[in-house]
Write an enzyme that holds these catalytic residues in place. Structure first.
Site, PDB file in Angstrom:
ATOM      1  N   ASP A  61       1.186  -3.092  -5.567  1.00  0.00           N
ATOM      2  CA  ASP A  61       0.667  -4.397  -5.998  1.00  0.00           C
ATOM      3  C   ASP A  61       1.711  -5.142  -6.812  1.00  0.00           C
ATOM      4  O   ASP A  61       1.921  -6.348  -6.644  1.00  0.00           O
ATOM      5  CB  ASP A  61      -0.660  -4.238  -6.768  1.00  0.00           C
ATOM      6  CG  ASP A  61      -0.694  -3.016  -7.676  1.00  0.00           C
ATOM      7  OD1 ASP A  61       0.253  -2.215  -7.643  1.00  0.00           O
ATOM      8  OD2 ASP A  61      -1.669  -2.876  -8.433  1.00  0.00           O
TER       9      ASP A  61
ATOM     10  N   ASP B 299       4.214  -2.432   6.208  1.00  0.00           N
ATOM     11  CA  ASP B 299       3.740  -3.461   7.137  1.00  0.00           C
ATOM     12  C   ASP B 299       3.517  -4.767   6.378  1.00  0.00           C
ATOM     13  O   ASP B 299       3.978  -5.853   6.776  1.00  0.00           O
ATOM     14  CB  ASP B 299       2.420  -2.969   7.756  1.00  0.00           C
ATOM     15  CG  ASP B 299       2.011  -3.756   8.982  1.00  0.00           C
ATOM     16  OD1 ASP B 299       2.748  -4.675   9.374  1.00  0.00           O
ATOM     17  OD2 ASP B 299       0.942  -3.458   9.545  1.00  0.00           O
TER      18      ASP B 299
ATOM     19  N   TYR C 157      -2.547   4.594   9.588  1.00  0.00           N
ATOM     20  CA  TYR C 157      -2.587   4.137  10.977  1.00  0.00           C
ATOM     21  C   TYR C 157      -2.769   5.298  11.952  1.00  0.00           C
ATOM     22  O   TYR C 157      -3.206   5.102  13.081  1.00  0.00           O
ATOM     23  CB  TYR C 157      -1.302   3.373  11.346  1.00  0.00           C
ATOM     24  CG  TYR C 157      -1.102   2.057  10.620  1.00  0.00           C
ATOM     25  CD1 TYR C 157      -2.029   1.608   9.701  1.00  0.00           C
ATOM     26  CD2 TYR C 157       0.011   1.275  10.861  1.00  0.00           C
ATOM     27  CE1 TYR C 157      -1.851   0.418   9.030  1.00  0.00           C
ATOM     28  CE2 TYR C 157       0.189   0.072  10.192  1.00  0.00           C
ATOM     29  CZ  TYR C 157      -0.745  -0.347   9.279  1.00  0.00           C
ATOM     30  OH  TYR C 157      -0.570  -1.529   8.613  1.00  0.00           O
TER      31      TYR C 157
ATOM     32  N   ASP D 172       6.291  -8.254   5.981  1.00  0.00           N
ATOM     33  CA  ASP D 172       5.903  -9.602   6.411  1.00  0.00           C
ATOM     34  C   ASP D 172       6.004 -10.584   5.247  1.00  0.00           C
ATOM     35  O   ASP D 172       6.399 -11.734   5.425  1.00  0.00           O
ATOM     36  CB  ASP D 172       4.462  -9.618   6.945  1.00  0.00           C
ATOM     37  CG  ASP D 172       4.398  -9.400   8.452  1.00  0.00           C
ATOM     38  OD1 ASP D 172       5.304  -8.719   8.981  1.00  0.00           O
ATOM     39  OD2 ASP D 172       3.461  -9.907   9.090  1.00  0.00           O
TER      40      ASP D 172
END
Ligand code: NAD
Length: 353
Positions: free
Chosen positions: A221, A245, A143, A249
């Site tokens: 993963d 991130d 980011y 979620d």
């Protein structure tokens, strides 16, 4: 005692849930003998519309001089066509995180037994064991890594971690794992990514400093899969910005809704507290957003910024009681239950303090 708080409500549901967060903070403060001095400022799309900048200098100055920053959420389709650095999320949210040096993002996820029907997992009648803290690195990784460019033909981002960045976030992971069950799972992609190879090696080098912590490693993963298959195996997950991130979620879904998920972003001086979800333009303006993530973020602020542990504990208990007593917004509605408004949830929590 009065605590100075920068209140940045932001966009769409931001101001709606912020109102309830402040309602609960005021209620707990008045009965605990302290108060808050709130100063509101603009961020995100609201700031772009008013000033042309997603993070006006006045807002950043206010954040720097406050005891804590209490944020709603930013963004929305109105501002999606702006260049990245002018957008609410990049120029507003990422910029305030970077400017305040907020490197550690704590995202606790807990599934209340009463909300088990909202959890997409069905463990054959048993409530899935979901009580996980994700410690996400917040101001590094892809980011923020340079160079980054965007042309008609190519989009380039740079994934980079430096050892000191990895060490400081792992330290937070090790320390919090000590108070939350003792298991620390470090998530990376060290089979492919060089930044992850550094991450894993650094974690191994630190293992000896925390003999009481059970450190394990998992590829991202696999972690995404394990969160669904067996969430009870995790106490604390520590990971980088991008993986955190996504995984946080995913774990929010296990708790029933993004609207349940608070967060604390910690740095060297002033800290920031915000719901983990976004500005939810799809439900904004209807008075139906879930304010519990905002309210719980307020409790985290009392703990981490002001050391008001008793007041924070009262908010956590009041939220639990509100859920036990059957108050629900639409996002956490079970079969046969009726939804109440954003304001009704705030009232219910304040009454139960
Ligand atoms: P979102 O988190 O806003 O919404 C995803 C889904 O969750 C939606 O269906 C929404 O209705 C629901 N939801 C989120 N919070 C809720 C709440 N409190 N109560 C009930 N339901 C809730 O994600 P999105 O739709 O991908 O993004 C919308 C905007 O928010 C975008 O502009 C995005 O960039 C921005 N965003 C901001 C932040 C932030 O401010 N921290 C984080 C993520 C996304």
């Amino acid at each position: 005692m009065s605590y100075d708080i920068a209140v940045l409500s932001g966009d769409h549901i931001g101001p709606e849930v912020m109102k309830e967060g402040l309602k609960v903070l005021d209620a707990v403060a008045s009965s605990e003998g302290f108060s808050f001095n709130y100063t509101e400022a603009l961020i995100g799309g609201a700031a772009i519309d008013a000033t042309g900048s997603p993070l006006p200098k006045d807002t950043l100055d206010l954040c720097r001089s406050s005891g804590a920053v209490y944020l709603g959420s930013v963004g929305g389709p109105e501002w999606d066509n702006l260049p990245p650095e002018k957008r609410p999320e990049v120029g507003g949210l990422l910029e305030v995180r970077k400017s305040l040096g907020l490197f550690a993002n704590l995202r606790p996820v807990k599934l209340y037994p009463e909300l088990a029907s909202c959890c997409p997992l069905d463990f054959k009648g048993k409530t899935p064991d979901v009580d996980i803290l994700t410690v996400r690195e917040l101001i590094g990784c892809v980011y923020f890594g340079e160079p980054k460019t965007l042309t008609e033909e190519e989009g380039l981002d740079t994934m980079i971690y430096r050892r000191h960045e990895v060490e400081r976030i792992l330290k937070v992971g090790f320390k919090t794992a000590g108070s939350r069950g003792g298991r620390l799972c470090s998530v990376d992609k060290a089979n492919v990514l060089r930044s992850s190879m550094l991450w894993r090696k650094t974690a191994e080098n630190m293992r000896g400093d925390y003999p009481e912590i059970d450190l394990s490693h998992m590829y991202v993963d696999n972690a995404a899969m394990q969160l669904i298959l067996n969430p009870g195996q995790f106490d604390v997950i520590v990971t980088g910005n991008l993986f955190g991130d996504i995984l946080s979620d995913e774990s929010a879904a296990l708790a029933g809704s993004l609207g349940m998920l608070p967060s604390a972003s910690l740095g060297p001086s002033v800290h920031l507290f915000e719901p983990s979800g976004g500005s939810a333009p799809d439900i904004a303006g209807k008075g139906i957003a879930n304010p519990l993530a905002q309210i719980l973020s307020g409790a985290m602020m009392l703990e981490h910024s002001f050391g008001e542990f008793k007041a924070a504990g009262r908010i956590y208990k009041a939220v639990e009681k509100t859920i036990v007593d059957g108050f629900r917004t639409g996002d956490i509605l079970g079969p046969g239950e009726e939804a109440v408004s954003t304001a009704a949830i705030g009232d219910a929590v304040a009454e139960r303090l």
